[in-house]
Design an enzyme around this catalytic site. Structure first.
Site, PDB file in Angstrom:
ATOM      1  N   ASN A   1       0.845  -1.198   0.000  1.00 14.21           N
ATOM      2  CA  ASN A   1       0.000   0.000   0.000  1.00 14.21           C
ATOM      3  C   ASN A   1       0.875   1.242   0.000  1.00 14.21           C
ATOM      4  O   ASN A   1       1.990   1.231   0.531  1.00 14.21           O
ATOM      5  CB  ASN A   1      -0.884   0.015   1.248  1.00 14.21           C
ATOM      6  CG  ASN A   1      -1.823   1.211   1.283  1.00 14.21           C
ATOM      7  OD1 ASN A   1      -2.509   1.503   0.302  1.00 14.21           O
ATOM      8  ND2 ASN A   1      -1.834   1.925   2.390  1.00 14.21           N
ATOM      9  N   THR A   2       0.363   2.300  -0.617  1.00 14.69           N
ATOM     10  CA  THR A   2       1.063   3.567  -0.526  1.00 14.69           C
ATOM     11  C   THR A   2       0.199   4.558   0.243  1.00 14.69           C
ATOM     12  O   THR A   2      -1.015   4.628   0.039  1.00 14.69           O
ATOM     13  CB  THR A   2       1.456   4.095  -1.925  1.00 14.69           C
ATOM     14  OG1 THR A   2       2.010   5.392  -1.766  1.00 14.69           O
ATOM     15  CG2 THR A   2       0.296   4.151  -2.888  1.00 14.69           C
ATOM     16  N   HIS A   3       0.853   5.286   1.157  1.00 15.36           N
ATOM     17  CA  HIS A   3       0.125   6.188   2.049  1.00 15.36           C
ATOM     18  C   HIS A   3       0.783   7.563   2.022  1.00 15.36           C
ATOM     19  O   HIS A   3       2.012   7.660   2.132  1.00 15.36           O
ATOM     20  CB  HIS A   3       0.140   5.613   3.478  1.00 15.36           C
ATOM     21  CG  HIS A   3      -0.587   6.485   4.449  1.00 15.36           C
ATOM     22  ND1 HIS A   3      -1.962   6.547   4.485  1.00 15.36           N
ATOM     23  CD2 HIS A   3      -0.143   7.358   5.377  1.00 15.36           C
ATOM     24  CE1 HIS A   3      -2.324   7.412   5.420  1.00 15.36           C
ATOM     25  NE2 HIS A   3      -1.237   7.916   5.975  1.00 15.36           N
TER      26      HIS A   3
ATOM     27  N   GLY B   1      -4.376  -3.928  10.425  1.00 17.33           N
ATOM     28  CA  GLY B   1      -4.675  -2.618  10.997  1.00 17.33           C
ATOM     29  C   GLY B   1      -4.849  -1.569   9.902  1.00 17.33           C
ATOM     30  O   GLY B   1      -4.802  -1.874   8.715  1.00 17.33           O
TER      31      GLY B   1
ATOM     32  N   ASP C   1      -3.154   1.106   8.082  1.00 14.44           N
ATOM     33  CA  ASP C   1      -1.834   1.663   7.751  1.00 14.44           C
ATOM     34  C   ASP C   1      -0.776   1.317   8.804  1.00 14.44           C
ATOM     35  O   ASP C   1       0.100   2.140   9.108  1.00 14.44           O
ATOM     36  CB  ASP C   1      -1.931   3.197   7.565  1.00 14.44           C
ATOM     37  CG  ASP C   1      -2.882   3.580   6.446  1.00 14.44           C
ATOM     38  OD1 ASP C   1      -2.930   2.854   5.428  1.00 14.44           O
ATOM     39  OD2 ASP C   1      -3.586   4.599   6.576  1.00 14.44           O
TER      40      ASP C   1
HETATM   41  C1  GRF Z   1      -2.326   8.820  -3.099  1.00 12.02           C
HETATM   42  O1  GRF Z   1      -1.737   9.944  -2.488  1.00 12.02           O
HETATM   43  C2  GRF Z   1      -2.536   7.714  -2.104  1.00 12.02           C
HETATM   44  O2  GRF Z   1      -1.520   7.556  -1.188  1.00 12.02           O
HETATM   45  C3  GRF Z   1      -3.772   8.235  -1.429  1.00 12.02           C
HETATM   46  O3  GRF Z   1      -4.584   8.682  -2.486  1.00 12.02           O
HETATM   47  C4  GRF Z   1      -3.749   9.103  -3.550  1.00 12.02           C
HETATM   48  C5  GRF Z   1      -4.138   8.328  -4.775  1.00 12.02           C
HETATM   49  O4  GRF Z   1      -3.762   8.982  -5.926  1.00 12.02           O
HETATM   50  N1  GRF Z   1      -4.357   7.279  -0.557  1.00 12.02           N
HETATM   51  P1  GRF Z   1      -3.964   8.342  -7.367  1.00 12.02           P
HETATM   52  O5  GRF Z   1      -5.372   7.803  -7.454  1.00 12.02           O
HETATM   53  O6  GRF Z   1      -2.932   7.276  -7.555  1.00 12.02           O
HETATM   54  O7  GRF Z   1      -3.762   9.487  -8.316  1.00 12.02           O
END
Ligand code: GRF
Length: 208
Positions: free
Chosen positions: A112-114, A148, A150
């Protein structure tokens, strides 16, 4: 070694998905180490799905309201994702918490990216919350998903400075600067995981 199979999950504009697609196209799947085999979403009508279709990729949509309960949705998302036999699932702006079935099937393989430096500012409003708190530095985190919000093992992080104008202008400009860094980090991390493999030992992610 064969390129790893990625299923990417999105909920919005899909620019992180696009960054992955662009990198794979530019480098070639074998050099990059992975290719996107399908894109899933929790809603229709989003740019992320348009990007997937434009790239000629199969898509699927699993909407919570189409299921009797959250567990039913989670089971459907698990089945739809499993059909594409992913080596890694990339949650790229996917604004849903996956459930037990999904974790049982793909645990340790969901990235996941946060848009904040975890463990600070988890949840759906990481950028807004960091700004409201008065943080001077925030950033983005790429991590494995656990049960959890994140909280899973961190793979990589990058910092972004909060500037004066952000306090006046709100979270949008800051989020755009974070996303710029985030996209590059996600592309880097997914490529490394795919090419080099990894081990998760407790909270530590070890990439050889
Ligand atoms: C990203 O910043 C991600 O971490 C967050 O929402 C954004 C998604 O951007 N949860 P995109 O849809 O990839 O442009």
């Amino acid at each position: 070694m064969a390129a790893k199979r990625l299923v990417v999950l999105v909920s919005g504009s899909g620019t992180n998905l696009q960054a992955l697609l662009d990198a794979i196209e530019a480098e070639g799947p074998d050099t990059y180490g992975a290719r996107v085999v399908a894109v899933g979403a929790d809603r229709d009508g989003i740019a992320g799905l348009d990007r997937a279709r434009a790239a000629g990729l199969p898509t699927f949509v699993c909407r919570v309201p189409d299921h009797a309960d959250r567990a039913g949705w989670d089971a459907a998302l698990t089945e739809a994702t499993a059909e594409y036999r992913p080596d890694l699932v990339v949650s790229a702006g996917f604004m849903k918490i996956v459930g037990k079935a999904f974790l049982a099937r793909f645990g340790g393989r969901i990235v996941n990216t946060h848009p904040a430096l975890l463990p600070s500012f988890p949840g759906a409003h990481g950028v807004r919350d960091a700004l409201a708190y008065g943080a001077k530095v925030t950033g983005c985190t790429v991590h494995f998903v656990d049960d959890g919000v994140d909280t899973g093992p961190i793979i990589a992080q990058r910092a972004v400075e909060v500037v004066e104008e952000d306090t006046r202008e709100g979270a949008a400009a800051l989020h755009e600067r974070i996303k710029d860094v985030e996209r590059r980090l996600l592309v880097e991390v997914v490529g490394r995981l795919a090419r080099d493999g990894y081990r998760i030992e407790g909270r530590k992610v070890l990439i050889p």
